[in-house]
Design a protein around this motif. Structure first.
Motif, PDB file in Angstrom:
ATOM      1  N   ASN A  12       0.834  -1.189   0.000  1.00 19.98           N
ATOM      2  CA  ASN A  12       0.000   0.000   0.000  1.00 19.98           C
ATOM      3  C   ASN A  12       0.877   1.250   0.000  1.00 19.98           C
ATOM      4  O   ASN A  12       1.759   1.392   0.842  1.00 19.98           O
ATOM      5  CB  ASN A  12      -0.912   0.008   1.227  1.00 19.98           C
ATOM      6  CG  ASN A  12      -2.027  -1.008   1.118  1.00 19.98           C
ATOM      7  OD1 ASN A  12      -2.500  -1.295   0.026  1.00 19.98           O
ATOM      8  ND2 ASN A  12      -2.459  -1.546   2.236  1.00 19.98           N
ATOM      9  N   ALA A  13       0.643   2.133  -0.958  1.00 18.27           N
ATOM     10  CA  ALA A  13       1.377   3.399  -1.061  1.00 18.27           C
ATOM     11  C   ALA A  13       0.665   4.425  -0.188  1.00 18.27           C
ATOM     12  O   ALA A  13      -0.404   4.924  -0.541  1.00 18.27           O
ATOM     13  CB  ALA A  13       1.421   3.854  -2.514  1.00 18.27           C
ATOM     14  N   ILE A  14       1.259   4.744   0.936  1.00 18.73           N
ATOM     15  CA  ILE A  14       0.591   5.552   1.959  1.00 18.73           C
ATOM     16  C   ILE A  14       1.498   6.687   2.421  1.00 18.73           C
ATOM     17  O   ILE A  14       2.703   6.507   2.577  1.00 18.73           O
ATOM     18  CB  ILE A  14       0.222   4.671   3.177  1.00 18.73           C
ATOM     19  CG1 ILE A  14      -0.735   3.552   2.754  1.00 18.73           C
ATOM     20  CG2 ILE A  14      -0.407   5.498   4.289  1.00 18.73           C
ATOM     21  CD1 ILE A  14      -1.052   2.570   3.861  1.00 18.73           C
ATOM     22  N   VAL A  15       0.920   7.840   2.655  1.00 20.94           N
ATOM     23  CA  VAL A  15       1.631   8.954   3.271  1.00 20.94           C
ATOM     24  C   VAL A  15       1.297   8.955   4.757  1.00 20.94           C
ATOM     25  O   VAL A  15       0.124   8.942   5.144  1.00 20.94           O
ATOM     26  CB  VAL A  15       1.231  10.289   2.615  1.00 20.94           C
ATOM     27  CG1 VAL A  15       1.829  11.467   3.386  1.00 20.94           C
ATOM     28  CG2 VAL A  15       1.690  10.319   1.161  1.00 20.94           C
ATOM     29  N   ASP A  16       2.331   8.948   5.596  1.00 20.61           N
ATOM     30  CA  ASP A  16       2.138   8.915   7.051  1.00 20.61           C
ATOM     31  C   ASP A  16       2.002  10.325   7.608  1.00 20.61           C
ATOM     32  O   ASP A  16       2.779  11.226   7.266  1.00 20.61           O
ATOM     33  CB  ASP A  16       3.323   8.236   7.738  1.00 20.61           C
ATOM     34  CG  ASP A  16       3.333   6.724   7.550  1.00 20.61           C
ATOM     35  OD1 ASP A  16       2.276   6.168   7.176  1.00 20.61           O
ATOM     36  OD2 ASP A  16       4.389   6.108   7.768  1.00 20.61           O
ATOM     37  N   VAL A  17       1.016  10.489   8.481  1.00 19.85           N
ATOM     38  CA  VAL A  17       0.828  11.733   9.234  1.00 19.85           C
ATOM     39  C   VAL A  17       1.035  11.353  10.700  1.00 19.85           C
ATOM     40  O   VAL A  17       0.190  10.690  11.300  1.00 19.85           O
ATOM     41  CB  VAL A  17      -0.576  12.314   9.006  1.00 19.85           C
ATOM     42  CG1 VAL A  17      -0.747  13.632   9.755  1.00 19.85           C
ATOM     43  CG2 VAL A  17      -0.848  12.506   7.514  1.00 19.85           C
ATOM     44  N   ILE A  18       2.192  11.742  11.269  1.00 17.83           N
ATOM     45  CA  ILE A  18       2.625  11.233  12.569  1.00 17.83           C
ATOM     46  C   ILE A  18       2.558  12.327  13.621  1.00 17.83           C
ATOM     47  O   ILE A  18       3.090  13.436  13.426  1.00 17.83           O
ATOM     48  CB  ILE A  18       4.068  10.696  12.485  1.00 17.83           C
ATOM     49  CG1 ILE A  18       4.206   9.699  11.332  1.00 17.83           C
ATOM     50  CG2 ILE A  18       4.490  10.058  13.803  1.00 17.83           C
ATOM     51  CD1 ILE A  18       5.646   9.330  11.002  1.00 17.83           C
ATOM     52  N   ALA A  19       1.917  12.032  14.762  1.00 17.67           N
ATOM     53  CA  ALA A  19       1.815  13.020  15.835  1.00 17.67           C
ATOM     54  C   ALA A  19       1.985  12.341  17.183  1.00 17.67           C
ATOM     55  O   ALA A  19       1.560  11.197  17.379  1.00 17.67           O
ATOM     56  CB  ALA A  19       0.473  13.742  15.775  1.00 17.67           C
ATOM     57  N   ARG A  20       2.596  13.054  18.116  1.00 16.63           N
ATOM     58  CA  ARG A  20       2.682  12.569  19.495  1.00 16.63           C
ATOM     59  C   ARG A  20       1.352  12.824  20.187  1.00 16.63           C
ATOM     60  O   ARG A  20       0.690  13.843  19.947  1.00 16.63           O
ATOM     61  CB  ARG A  20       3.803  13.298  20.251  1.00 16.63           C
ATOM     62  CG  ARG A  20       5.208  12.978  19.741  1.00 16.63           C
ATOM     63  CD  ARG A  20       6.240  13.730  20.557  1.00 16.63           C
ATOM     64  NE  ARG A  20       7.595  13.493  20.111  1.00 16.63           N
ATOM     65  CZ  ARG A  20       8.364  12.494  20.544  1.00 16.63           C
ATOM     66  NH1 ARG A  20       7.873  11.620  21.424  1.00 16.63           N
ATOM     67  NH2 ARG A  20       9.596  12.343  20.100  1.00 16.63           N
ATOM     68  N   THR A  21       0.974  11.907  21.080  1.00 19.68           N
ATOM     69  CA  THR A  21      -0.291  12.057  21.789  1.00 19.68           C
ATOM     70  C   THR A  21      -0.200  11.297  23.102  1.00 19.68           C
ATOM     71  O   THR A  21       0.877  10.897  23.535  1.00 19.68           O
ATOM     72  CB  THR A  21      -1.463  11.567  20.919  1.00 19.68           C
ATOM     73  OG1 THR A  21      -2.691  11.925  21.548  1.00 19.68           O
ATOM     74  CG2 THR A  21      -1.409  10.073  20.697  1.00 19.68           C
ATOM     75  N   ASP A  22      -1.330  11.063  23.758  1.00 19.10           N
ATOM     76  CA  ASP A  22      -1.335  10.305  25.007  1.00 19.10           C
ATOM     77  C   ASP A  22      -2.518   9.345  25.022  1.00 19.10           C
ATOM     78  O   ASP A  22      -3.369   9.365  24.124  1.00 19.10           O
ATOM     79  CB  ASP A  22      -1.375  11.239  26.223  1.00 19.10           C
ATOM     80  CG  ASP A  22      -2.539  12.231  26.174  1.00 19.10           C
ATOM     81  OD1 ASP A  22      -3.593  11.905  25.568  1.00 19.10           O
ATOM     82  OD2 ASP A  22      -2.405  13.324  26.741  1.00 19.10           O
ATOM     83  N   ASP A  23      -2.566   8.514  26.055  1.00 18.22           N
ATOM     84  CA  ASP A  23      -3.621   7.505  26.133  1.00 18.22           C
ATOM     85  C   ASP A  23      -5.007   8.131  26.244  1.00 18.22           C
ATOM     86  O   ASP A  23      -6.001   7.562  25.767  1.00 18.22           O
ATOM     87  CB  ASP A  23      -3.372   6.566  27.318  1.00 18.22           C
ATOM     88  CG  ASP A  23      -2.183   5.648  27.102  1.00 18.22           C
ATOM     89  OD1 ASP A  23      -1.700   5.577  25.956  1.00 18.22           O
ATOM     90  OD2 ASP A  23      -1.733   5.005  28.067  1.00 18.22           O
ATOM     91  N   ALA A  24      -5.084   9.289  26.854  1.00 19.54           N
ATOM     92  CA  ALA A  24      -6.380   9.954  27.009  1.00 19.54           C
ATOM     93  C   ALA A  24      -6.950  10.344  25.646  1.00 19.54           C
ATOM     94  O   ALA A  24      -8.158  10.223  25.401  1.00 19.54           O
ATOM     95  CB  ALA A  24      -6.235  11.185  27.897  1.00 19.54           C
ATOM     96  N   PHE A  25      -6.068  10.798  24.750  1.00 17.43           N
ATOM     97  CA  PHE A  25      -6.526  11.154  23.407  1.00 17.43           C
ATOM     98  C   PHE A  25      -7.038   9.917  22.676  1.00 17.43           C
ATOM     99  O   PHE A  25      -8.076   9.955  22.004  1.00 17.43           O
ATOM    100  CB  PHE A  25      -5.389  11.805  22.620  1.00 17.43           C
ATOM    101  CG  PHE A  25      -5.775  12.211  21.221  1.00 17.43           C
ATOM    102  CD1 PHE A  25      -6.409  13.423  20.988  1.00 17.43           C
ATOM    103  CD2 PHE A  25      -5.505  11.379  20.139  1.00 17.43           C
ATOM    104  CE1 PHE A  25      -6.767  13.804  19.696  1.00 17.43           C
ATOM    105  CE2 PHE A  25      -5.859  11.752  18.847  1.00 17.43           C
ATOM    106  CZ  PHE A  25      -6.494  12.965  18.628  1.00 17.43           C
ATOM    107  N   LEU A  26      -6.317   8.805  22.814  1.00 15.81           N
ATOM    108  CA  LEU A  26      -6.749   7.565  22.163  1.00 15.81           C
ATOM    109  C   LEU A  26      -8.128   7.150  22.668  1.00 15.81           C
ATOM    110  O   LEU A  26      -8.998   6.738  21.892  1.00 15.81           O
ATOM    111  CB  LEU A  26      -5.744   6.443  22.429  1.00 15.81           C
ATOM    112  CG  LEU A  26      -4.310   6.649  21.934  1.00 15.81           C
ATOM    113  CD1 LEU A  26      -3.486   5.391  22.204  1.00 15.81           C
ATOM    114  CD2 LEU A  26      -4.274   6.985  20.450  1.00 15.81           C
ATOM    115  N   ALA A  27      -8.327   7.265  23.994  1.00 14.64           N
ATOM    116  CA  ALA A  27      -9.622   6.889  24.569  1.00 14.64           C
ATOM    117  C   ALA A  27     -10.732   7.817  24.066  1.00 14.64           C
ATOM    118  O   ALA A  27     -11.827   7.361  23.719  1.00 14.64           O
ATOM    119  CB  ALA A  27      -9.540   6.931  26.096  1.00 14.64           C
TER     120      ALA A  27
END
Length: 337
Positions: A12-27
């Protein structure tokens, strides 16, 4: 005549958009930590707006492997589909700049180039939300028979099993590679991907379609539906295809290193030293890159696995899934090349 390749990756040809975050954001975003889930375009836009500052680079599991192998001196090509848009141009430029051959024409209509929103928590774990977009347009017509036949190893992403047309492209490549007497490798990609296609992946292994299998221990446990890591490894060791052949299995186990499983034997290989885990994105991709680049140089399997561990260790010590150090210089310093 098509120039010979050490490695051809289809992914798969994909462009990554990478950001730092925390578990609260994931929840708050209701995403499963450490997993990859597929999302649609509206959700992609919603997530992008909610994320913090991001790094945008070309990515995709198989493309990461292609780049890593090229940086280790392997003659490498890539087959994948992008749209004729800004992210698609970025993806193509990044691949070609690292010496990876990429000649698949971009789509001129339809969905935008794929993007993967990679959320990195303080423990270095990455959670991926992927909008496949133009990736899903990869079809058998994009698989150039001469290019596939020229490659000593054709490496396939398990993620390709999601879009039906890409699955057919995958099957076409297997037939061409084997008809030319070349090897086919498969990476299981993700435990959730294995959960979706377990029977089909086992079928590919057992009917002789796959010669080399890459998996992390979680993916392997999912493949064999067991919570016992040792049992999963033993099951892989005992696998034989329809002609009675053992496949070559490479199993990564994070800080515990890797296992080389071949001919009913299991060899443990220690992990490379890591000073700080920053972002685990691409660790498995770069392990495969190092292993396959070593194989192209004629190194023994254990040394190939050490080269894979070295490449994986480099990439997890910074943000992003592409190496930032000279891998050849590092390998020579460790006596691997």
């Amino acid at each position: 005549m098509t120039a010979p390749l050490d490695l051809l990756v289809i992914g798969n040809a994909i462009v990554d958009v990478i950001a730092r975050t925390d578990d609260a954001f994931l929840a708050a975003q209701k995403v499963a930590k450490g997993a990859m889930q597929l999302i649609d375009e509206p959700r992609a836009e919603e997530l992008f707006q909610a994320m913090g500052p991001a790094t945008i680079v070309s990515g995709g599991s198989g493309a990461n492997t292609a780049v890593g192998a090229a940086l280790l001196g392997a003659r490498t090509g890539f087959i994948g589909k992008v749209r004729d848009d800004e992210p698609g141009h970025l993806f193509a430029h990044d691949l070609k700049a690292t010496g990876v051959g990429f000649t698949v024409p971009p789509a001129t209509d339809g969905p935008a180039t794929a993007r993967c929103f990679v959320l990195v928590t303080p423990d270095g774990e990455r959670t991926m939300n992927t909008y496949l977009g133009a990736c899903q347009g990869l079809s058998p017509a994009d698989v150039d028979e001469a290019v596939v036949a020229s490659a000593r190893v054709v490496y396939l992403e398990g993620y390709l099993w999601d879009p039906p047309a890409a699955k057919e492209a995958f099957r076409k490549a297997v037939k061409i590679a084997h008809a030319a007497g070349n090897a086919v490798a498969l990476t299981l990609s993700d435990a959730f991907c294995v959960g979706r296609y377990r029977d089909e992946f086992l079928g590919l292994i057992r009917d002789g379609s796959i010669d080399i299998l890459f998996a992390n221990i979680g993916e392997l446990m999912s493949l064999y539906e067991t919570e016992d890591a040792d049992a999963a490894v033993q099951a892989l060791r005992d696998e034989r295809d329809a002609r009675g052949r053992h496949l070559l299995g490479l199993v990564t186990r994070s800080a515990e290193g890797s296992l080389v499983v071949k001919g009913g034997e299991i060899r443990a290989v220690e992990a490379s030293l890591v000073h700080e885990v920053v972002d685990t994105t691409g660790a498995g991709d770069l392990f495969a890159a190092g292993f396959l680049a070593g194989q192209a140089r004629g190194l023994d399997y254990v040394t190939c696995a050490k080269l894979g561990s070295l490449a994986a260790a480099e990439v997890i010590q910074h943000i992003g899934a592409r190496p930032q150090s000279d891998l050849v210089a590092l390998a020579k310093k460790r006596g691997l090349l």
